[in-house]
Design a protein around this motif. Structure first.
Motif, PDB file in Angstrom:
ATOM      1  N   THR A  15      25.234  -3.905 -49.166  1.00 33.16           N
ATOM      2  CA  THR A  15      25.798  -5.291 -49.320  1.00 33.16           C
ATOM      3  C   THR A  15      24.599  -5.896 -50.188  1.00 33.16           C
ATOM      4  OG1 THR A  15      24.817  -6.120 -47.208  1.00 33.16           O
ATOM      5  CG2 THR A  15      27.163  -5.486 -47.520  1.00 33.16           C
ATOM      6  N   SER A  16      24.097  -5.289 -51.260  1.00 34.90           N
ATOM      7  CA  SER A  16      23.023  -5.980 -52.156  1.00 34.90           C
ATOM      8  C   SER A  16      23.697  -6.475 -53.449  1.00 34.90           C
ATOM      9  CB  SER A  16      21.861  -4.856 -52.294  1.00 34.90           C
ATOM     10  OG  SER A  16      22.426  -3.761 -53.027  1.00 34.90           O
ATOM     11  N   GLY A  17      22.931  -7.069 -53.994  1.00 35.96           N
ATOM     12  CA  GLY A  17      23.244  -7.310 -55.270  1.00 35.96           C
ATOM     13  C   GLY A  17      23.931  -8.625 -55.569  1.00 35.96           C
ATOM     14  N   PHE A  18      23.620  -9.667 -56.166  1.00 41.10           N
ATOM     15  CA  PHE A  18      24.230 -10.894 -56.360  1.00 41.10           C
ATOM     16  C   PHE A  18      23.635 -11.513 -57.680  1.00 41.10           C
ATOM     17  CE2 PHE A  18      20.600 -12.037 -54.032  1.00 41.10           C
ATOM     18  CZ  PHE A  18      20.061 -13.247 -54.838  1.00 41.10           C
ATOM     19  N   HIS A 194      20.128 -25.498 -48.177  1.00 41.84           N
ATOM     20  CA  HIS A 194      18.730 -25.948 -48.661  1.00 41.84           C
ATOM     21  C   HIS A 194      17.896 -25.688 -47.198  1.00 41.84           C
ATOM     22  CE1 HIS A 194      18.218 -27.682 -52.518  1.00 41.84           C
ATOM     23  NE2 HIS A 194      19.313 -28.226 -52.405  1.00 41.84           N
ATOM     24  N   SER A 195      18.314 -25.847 -46.026  1.00 33.87           N
ATOM     25  CA  SER A 195      17.684 -25.578 -44.808  1.00 33.87           C
ATOM     26  C   SER A 195      17.697 -24.125 -44.517  1.00 33.87           C
ATOM     27  CB  SER A 195      18.479 -26.200 -43.820  1.00 33.87           C
ATOM     28  OG  SER A 195      18.319 -27.639 -43.822  1.00 33.87           O
ATOM     29  N   ILE A 196      18.651 -23.404 -44.606  1.00 35.55           N
ATOM     30  CA  ILE A 196      18.927 -22.028 -44.442  1.00 35.55           C
ATOM     31  C   ILE A 196      17.973 -21.552 -45.665  1.00 35.55           C
ATOM     32  CG2 ILE A 196      20.485 -20.084 -44.808  1.00 35.55           C
ATOM     33  CD1 ILE A 196      22.628 -21.924 -44.003  1.00 35.55           C
ATOM     34  N   HIS A 197      18.044 -21.606 -46.788  1.00 32.11           N
ATOM     35  CA  HIS A 197      16.964 -21.006 -47.678  1.00 32.11           C
ATOM     36  C   HIS A 197      15.479 -21.267 -47.524  1.00 32.11           C
ATOM     37  CE1 HIS A 197      19.392 -18.570 -50.430  1.00 32.11           C
ATOM     38  NE2 HIS A 197      20.436 -19.483 -49.963  1.00 32.11           N
ATOM     39  N   ASN A 198      15.097 -22.591 -46.999  1.00 35.24           N
ATOM     40  CA  ASN A 198      13.848 -22.720 -46.671  1.00 35.24           C
ATOM     41  C   ASN A 198      12.965 -22.057 -45.620  1.00 35.24           C
ATOM     42  OD1 ASN A 198      13.495 -24.799 -48.563  1.00 35.24           O
ATOM     43  ND2 ASN A 198      14.199 -26.469 -47.514  1.00 35.24           N
ATOM     44  N   THR A 199      14.117 -21.454 -44.768  1.00 35.33           N
ATOM     45  CA  THR A 199      13.559 -20.690 -43.667  1.00 35.33           C
ATOM     46  C   THR A 199      14.015 -19.291 -43.856  1.00 35.33           C
ATOM     47  OG1 THR A 199      15.564 -21.333 -42.644  1.00 35.33           O
ATOM     48  CG2 THR A 199      13.441 -22.631 -42.084  1.00 35.33           C
ATOM     49  N   ASN A 200      14.738 -18.611 -44.873  1.00 34.44           N
ATOM     50  CA  ASN A 200      15.261 -17.334 -44.710  1.00 34.44           C
ATOM     51  C   ASN A 200      15.133 -16.937 -46.044  1.00 34.44           C
ATOM     52  OD1 ASN A 200      16.677 -16.941 -41.942  1.00 34.44           O
ATOM     53  ND2 ASN A 200      17.283 -18.829 -42.639  1.00 34.44           N
ATOM     54  N   LYS A 201      14.942 -15.631 -46.120  1.00 36.21           N
ATOM     55  CA  LYS A 201      15.106 -14.826 -47.498  1.00 36.21           C
ATOM     56  C   LYS A 201      15.733 -13.658 -47.619  1.00 36.21           C
ATOM     57  CE  LYS A 201       9.774 -15.562 -48.127  1.00 36.21           C
ATOM     58  NZ  LYS A 201      10.002 -16.512 -49.298  1.00 36.21           N
ATOM     59  N   TYR A 202      16.213 -13.330 -48.953  1.00 36.83           N
ATOM     60  CA  TYR A 202      17.146 -12.393 -49.215  1.00 36.83           C
ATOM     61  C   TYR A 202      16.516 -10.974 -48.868  1.00 36.83           C
ATOM     62  CZ  TYR A 202      20.648  -9.237 -51.225  1.00 36.83           C
ATOM     63  OH  TYR A 202      21.504  -8.256 -51.573  1.00 36.83           O
ATOM     64  N   GLY A 203      17.087  -9.841 -48.157  1.00 40.34           N
ATOM     65  CA  GLY A 203      16.297  -8.880 -47.832  1.00 40.34           C
ATOM     66  C   GLY A 203      17.176  -7.935 -46.861  1.00 40.34           C
ATOM     67  N   ASP A 204      16.859  -6.838 -46.317  1.00 40.02           N
ATOM     68  CA  ASP A 204      17.328  -5.959 -45.525  1.00 40.02           C
ATOM     69  C   ASP A 204      18.907  -5.771 -45.333  1.00 40.02           C
ATOM     70  OD1 ASP A 204      17.040  -4.293 -42.992  1.00 40.02           O
ATOM     71  OD2 ASP A 204      16.684  -5.986 -41.651  1.00 40.02           O
ATOM     72  N   PRO A 205      19.491  -5.359 -46.520  1.00 39.11           N
ATOM     73  CA  PRO A 205      20.810  -5.190 -46.799  1.00 39.11           C
ATOM     74  C   PRO A 205      21.488  -4.311 -45.816  1.00 39.11           C
ATOM     75  CG  PRO A 205      19.746  -4.234 -48.647  1.00 39.11           C
ATOM     76  CD  PRO A 205      18.560  -4.923 -47.756  1.00 39.11           C
ATOM     77  N   GLU A 206      20.545  -3.241 -45.346  1.00 40.72           N
ATOM     78  CA  GLU A 206      21.288  -2.129 -44.616  1.00 40.72           C
ATOM     79  C   GLU A 206      21.620  -2.509 -42.962  1.00 40.72           C
ATOM     80  OE1 GLU A 206      22.275   0.364 -45.934  1.00 40.72           O
ATOM     81  OE2 GLU A 206      21.671  -0.066 -47.900  1.00 40.72           O
ATOM     82  N   ARG A 207      20.853  -3.742 -42.743  1.00 41.91           N
ATOM     83  CA  ARG A 207      20.991  -3.858 -41.411  1.00 41.91           C
ATOM     84  C   ARG A 207      22.338  -4.363 -40.861  1.00 41.91           C
ATOM     85  NH1 ARG A 207      17.878  -8.080 -40.959  1.00 41.91           N
ATOM     86  NH2 ARG A 207      19.635  -9.701 -40.929  1.00 41.91           N
ATOM     87  N   GLU A 208      23.004  -3.636 -39.623  1.00 38.63           N
ATOM     88  CA  GLU A 208      24.415  -4.038 -39.411  1.00 38.63           C
ATOM     89  C   GLU A 208      24.572  -5.625 -38.818  1.00 38.63           C
ATOM     90  OE1 GLU A 208      27.678  -2.552 -36.295  1.00 38.63           O
ATOM     91  OE2 GLU A 208      25.571  -1.630 -36.288  1.00 38.63           O
ATOM     92  N   LEU A 209      25.371  -6.040 -39.127  1.00 35.70           N
ATOM     93  CA  LEU A 209      25.678  -7.701 -38.669  1.00 35.70           C
ATOM     94  C   LEU A 209      26.550  -7.492 -37.574  1.00 35.70           C
ATOM     95  CD1 LEU A 209      26.808  -9.190 -42.161  1.00 35.70           C
ATOM     96  CD2 LEU A 209      24.474  -9.628 -40.909  1.00 35.70           C
ATOM     97  N   LYS A 210      25.860  -7.815 -36.292  1.00 41.53           N
ATOM     98  CA  LYS A 210      26.675  -7.627 -35.028  1.00 41.53           C
ATOM     99  C   LYS A 210      26.849  -9.038 -34.692  1.00 41.53           C
ATOM    100  CE  LYS A 210      23.632  -3.935 -33.465  1.00 41.53           C
ATOM    101  NZ  LYS A 210      22.766  -3.353 -32.647  1.00 41.53           N
ATOM    102  N   SER A 211      26.302  -9.990 -34.775  1.00 39.48           N
ATOM    103  CA  SER A 211      26.494 -11.420 -34.092  1.00 39.48           C
ATOM    104  C   SER A 211      25.723 -12.410 -34.539  1.00 39.48           C
ATOM    105  CB  SER A 211      26.766 -11.540 -32.533  1.00 39.48           C
ATOM    106  OG  SER A 211      25.313 -11.566 -31.945  1.00 39.48           O
ATOM    107  N   MET A 212      26.075 -13.881 -34.607  1.00 34.59           N
ATOM    108  CA  MET A 212      25.101 -14.675 -35.097  1.00 34.59           C
ATOM    109  C   MET A 212      23.922 -14.941 -34.141  1.00 34.59           C
ATOM    110  SD  MET A 212      24.851 -16.491 -37.978  1.00 34.59           S
ATOM    111  CE  MET A 212      23.910 -17.810 -37.142  1.00 34.59           C
ATOM    112  N   SER A 213      24.214 -14.500 -32.943  1.00 37.44           N
ATOM    113  CA  SER A 213      23.182 -14.476 -31.835  1.00 37.44           C
ATOM    114  C   SER A 213      21.975 -13.671 -32.126  1.00 37.44           C
ATOM    115  CB  SER A 213      23.705 -14.478 -30.466  1.00 37.44           C
ATOM    116  OG  SER A 213      24.548 -15.352 -30.142  1.00 37.44           O
ATOM    117  N   SER A 214      22.251 -12.487 -32.796  1.00 35.46           N
ATOM    118  CA  SER A 214      21.242 -11.712 -33.381  1.00 35.46           C
ATOM    119  C   SER A 214      20.502 -12.129 -34.648  1.00 35.46           C
ATOM    120  CB  SER A 214      21.497 -10.096 -33.166  1.00 35.46           C
ATOM    121  OG  SER A 214      22.860  -9.913 -33.767  1.00 35.46           O
ATOM    122  N   GLU A 215      21.874 -12.368 -35.576  1.00 34.32           N
ATOM    123  CA  GLU A 215      21.219 -12.645 -37.048  1.00 34.32           C
ATOM    124  C   GLU A 215      20.402 -14.066 -37.166  1.00 34.32           C
ATOM    125  OE1 GLU A 215      21.431 -11.328 -41.135  1.00 34.32           O
ATOM    126  OE2 GLU A 215      22.320 -10.480 -39.084  1.00 34.32           O
TER     127      GLU A 215
END
Length: 346
Positions: A15-18, A194-215
């Protein structure tokens, strides 16, 4: 004999590329509207050739995404064929989750020697992609309010977003993602980005998305992860939103992608590139959306399989014997496009 989906055994999702897009004006107008700025018609042909030399198959079930009609894409034609083979049947079926979203399902009996150990399938899409920008000022068009049933559906919690859980509520509170009095849908969405991008970065595209509790515990996210974060923040604050999995149409490589779509009063549904580092509300580049939200359940020959994203073509063989050893898959994606002069809108 039971066999897992070919997708999980022969290749993984990337799920990379934008691409970055033009940001909207950062002022606070009294109203916003969506303005149509471009239209392009794409004819897309995707083909898949599969070889399973160590498996003997009596028939194949092939599943591909059936793009929905959206503000950003008008579907002229979607079709599945099995070139050079007879006896095949391809039609529209609903997947079997509670949402019952339509997919393209092809049934190909292994009535020829070449089909006993593989197949080739072609899926064709003819789509008009519309690019919208947010502009200040009221709309000249009549924007129908979202129906109560649809608003309820796209503000609902579910087992993957689970925004009412303690972990996700702590994340929302930590980022200050609670809607202020008088804050409009668009104002809150921009603040959430803005809040999400101030605290998160793009990367780790291979990690499986399980739930927001883990994400929400992670600091790096794929495009699907960013889409989840934004949808969670919006739904938790009463703004209808959804995840749109698809594929960037302008590239020939493995360019699967996931974006967010939110409904703004007076604007309608608007796609958002949640990975854009500007933190502004910007539309993504043309993306062929295959379905709305994740969590599809596909009925196979003997059991069901849950697929979060139906971006590749997936097969379910009715196998007599053998296994997936030495299986191979070759996928191609070809596009041609035609620029359309948009009609005036506003």
């Amino acid at each position: 004999m039971r066999f897992a989906s070919f997708i999980s055994l022969c290749f993984g999702l990337n799920t990379s590329g934008f691409a970055q897009a033009t940001s909207v004006i950062a002022t606070r107008p009294s109203a916003w509207h969506a303005e149509l700025v471009s239209e392009m018609r794409y004819k897309i042909v995707r083909e898949q050739v599969v070889s399973v030399p160590n498996m003997t198959v009596s028939s194949w079930g092939i599943v591909a995404g059936l793009p929905p009609e959206l503000a950003s894409q008008h579907i002229i034609r979607s079709a599945m064929t099995f070139p050079g083979h007879s006896g095949w049947v391809a039609n529209v079926r609903n997947e079997v989750s509670k949402r019952h979203r339509p997919v393209l399902l092809g049934i190909q009996p292994a009535n020829e020697p070449s089909l006993v150990h593989g197949y080739n399938v072609r899926v064709e899409y003819d789509v008009v992609f519309r690019r919208w920008d947010l502009r200040p000022g009221p709309s000249n068009a009549s924007i129908q309010p979202l129906a109560a049933k649809e608003r309820s559906l796209y503000t609902a919690d579910d087992e993957q977003l689970n925004f009412r859980s303690g972990v996700v509520q702590d994340w929302l509170n930590r980022l200050g993602l609670s809607r202020s009095k008088g804050e409009t849908d668009i104002e809150f969405t921009k603040r959430a980005l803005h809040s999400i991008h101030n605290t998160n970065k793009y990367g780790d595209p291979e990690r499986e998305l399980k739930s927001m509790s883990s994400e929400c515990r992670e600091s790096k996210h794929s495009c699907g992860g960013f889409a989840w974060l934004l949808v969670t923040a919006l739904r938790a604050n009463g703004i209808p939103s959804r995840v749109l999995p698809g594929r960037l149409v302008g590239k020939d490589d493995d360019s699967v992608h996931v974006v967010t779509e939110a409904y703004f009063d007076g604007v309608g549904w608007f796609q958002i590139e949640a990975t854009d580092e500007s933190g502004e509300i910007v539309a993504p580049p043309p993306i062929l959306v295959f379905h709305i939200d994740n969590g599809l359940v596909i009925e196979g020959w003997h059991d069901t399989t849950k697929l979060d994203w139906l971006q590749p073509i997936v097969n379910f063989p009715n196998a007599i014997s053998g296994d997936w050893k030495d299986c191979k898959s070759k996928d191609t994606w070809r596009v041609s496009k035609e620029v359309i002069v948009p009609k005036s809108s506003g």
